[in-house]
Design an enzyme around this catalytic site. Sequence first.
Site, PDB file in Angstrom:
ATOM      1  N   ASP A 160       0.828  -1.215   0.000  1.00  0.00           N
ATOM      2  CA  ASP A 160       0.000   0.000   0.000  1.00  0.00           C
ATOM      3  C   ASP A 160       0.856   1.257   0.000  1.00  0.00           C
ATOM      4  O   ASP A 160       0.724   2.112   0.868  1.00  0.00           O
ATOM      5  CB  ASP A 160      -0.964  -0.034   1.201  1.00  0.00           C
ATOM      6  CG  ASP A 160      -1.814  -1.294   1.187  1.00  0.00           C
ATOM      7  OD1 ASP A 160      -1.276  -2.376   1.495  1.00  0.00           O
ATOM      8  OD2 ASP A 160      -2.999  -1.208   0.827  1.00  0.00           O
ATOM      9  N   HIS A 185     -11.537  -3.642   6.663  1.00  0.00           N
ATOM     10  CA  HIS A 185     -11.578  -4.771   5.731  1.00  0.00           C
ATOM     11  C   HIS A 185     -11.969  -6.107   6.365  1.00  0.00           C
ATOM     12  O   HIS A 185     -11.556  -7.157   5.902  1.00  0.00           O
ATOM     13  CB  HIS A 185     -10.232  -4.916   5.006  1.00  0.00           C
ATOM     14  CG  HIS A 185      -9.867  -3.706   4.197  1.00  0.00           C
ATOM     15  ND1 HIS A 185     -10.660  -3.212   3.198  1.00  0.00           N
ATOM     16  CD2 HIS A 185      -8.794  -2.887   4.260  1.00  0.00           C
ATOM     17  CE1 HIS A 185     -10.100  -2.137   2.669  1.00  0.00           C
ATOM     18  NE2 HIS A 185      -8.971  -1.915   3.303  1.00  0.00           N
TER      19      HIS A 185
END
Length: 437
Positions: A154, A308
């Site tokens: 990320d 998530h």
Amino acid sequence: MLIMKGFLAVLSFAAAVYYSGGFGSAAYKRPPPRETLFRPLLDALEDDDGTSPQQVHISLSGENNMRISWITSDSSPDVVYYGTSPGANTRSANGTIDRYDYLTYVSGEIHNVIIGPLTPDTVYYYRCGWISSTEFNFKTPPSQFPIKFAIIGDLGQTGWTNSTLQHISKSNYDILVLPGDLSYADFIQRLWDTFGRLVQPLASNRPWMVTQGNHEIEEIPILHSESFTSYNARWVMPYKESNSSSNLYYSFEVAGVHVVMLGSYTDFEPGSDQYRWVQADLNMVDRRKTPWLIVVVHAPWYNSNEAHQGESESVDMKKALEDLIYGARVDAVFAGHVHAYERFVRVYKDKADACGPVYITIGDGGNREGLASKYMDPQPKISAFREASFGHGQFEIFNATHGLWTWHRNDDDISVASDQIWLKSLASISACHDITA
Ligand code: FE
Ligand code: MN
């Protein structure tokens, strides 16, 4: 103006309170996200003469070869000149040229040239396209231990990304592994170009082995029905070299380590191409040759962050593949997606298991979305360390049995080793042998 200032002060106060929540080291005040850097785009417009190589990055291609990838705005030759001393480009190789369209955007010429065979642990000097173009250099990985991986997910292209990249560049790593979510271009293709320019100083100098995250999908119903167009064109990985039919999953071997890169956003159910490929790839692993076995995937299978939770790419993929991974005695599984750091103990089916992999989430590279600061309470017993801060990981494997994992937090702009653990390869633990698949 005053009202504006007051508003900003309230905002930054709120951000400070928000980001100081969570667990881990309570004394450290977690910083807010930083803006996307636009400097690389300005640079691109200023010094692009059309045919000079830009966005140069390299990746392993089979055992002793390196893939050189770069982009030019206009047409230029698909050739790399290279050698082992500066200025002496005694060898050359040709490759392929690709372009892609995305809505109104047309990419530059994407060049891919594979060079080799190369000598391990050796510095090579190279020029892309023209014998007169800028000379780059890289070091090939060693053929034996020790070997050092830098691992970061990320990444994005913000001020935090910059900070993380600076720390990584000082770590003297051999290979960088990226578990997905690279540029955060999010449909704006120019941002893939700026990302390429931002990472070039590092990615042209050491192999960058990447897999893809949800930010790489970039599919738009009706308008652009193909997924991963930009990712697949710009970041070609050695999938053919590892008998995979897709750039979205592949494996590579280096200095006694077998690394399996998985795709969270393509089919993974039993019977799917990816499933069959993983099964075959793991079956071929010879732990006498590669005592260490590592898996890299974007969406984590173990995660105690509130971000998530319950997503199919995590839950269903874990269901589909955990038995294979456990049976093969994988040493560690690295993931991204959750923008924070978390390390689990060795686990299998949600329970501590001395022969299971260590699961590590390292999605804290520095993207513009910021940190995932809310954790499930209480901390599950199998979660050994968790903290929502930007940072990166280093995995230094010293020999067939011992490796040192370190998580480095970006303490503001200084890199601080914040979590560290010695890992023993499962191949060296005889109690785990009998169940080996
Ligand atoms: Fe992400
Ligand atoms: Mn993601």
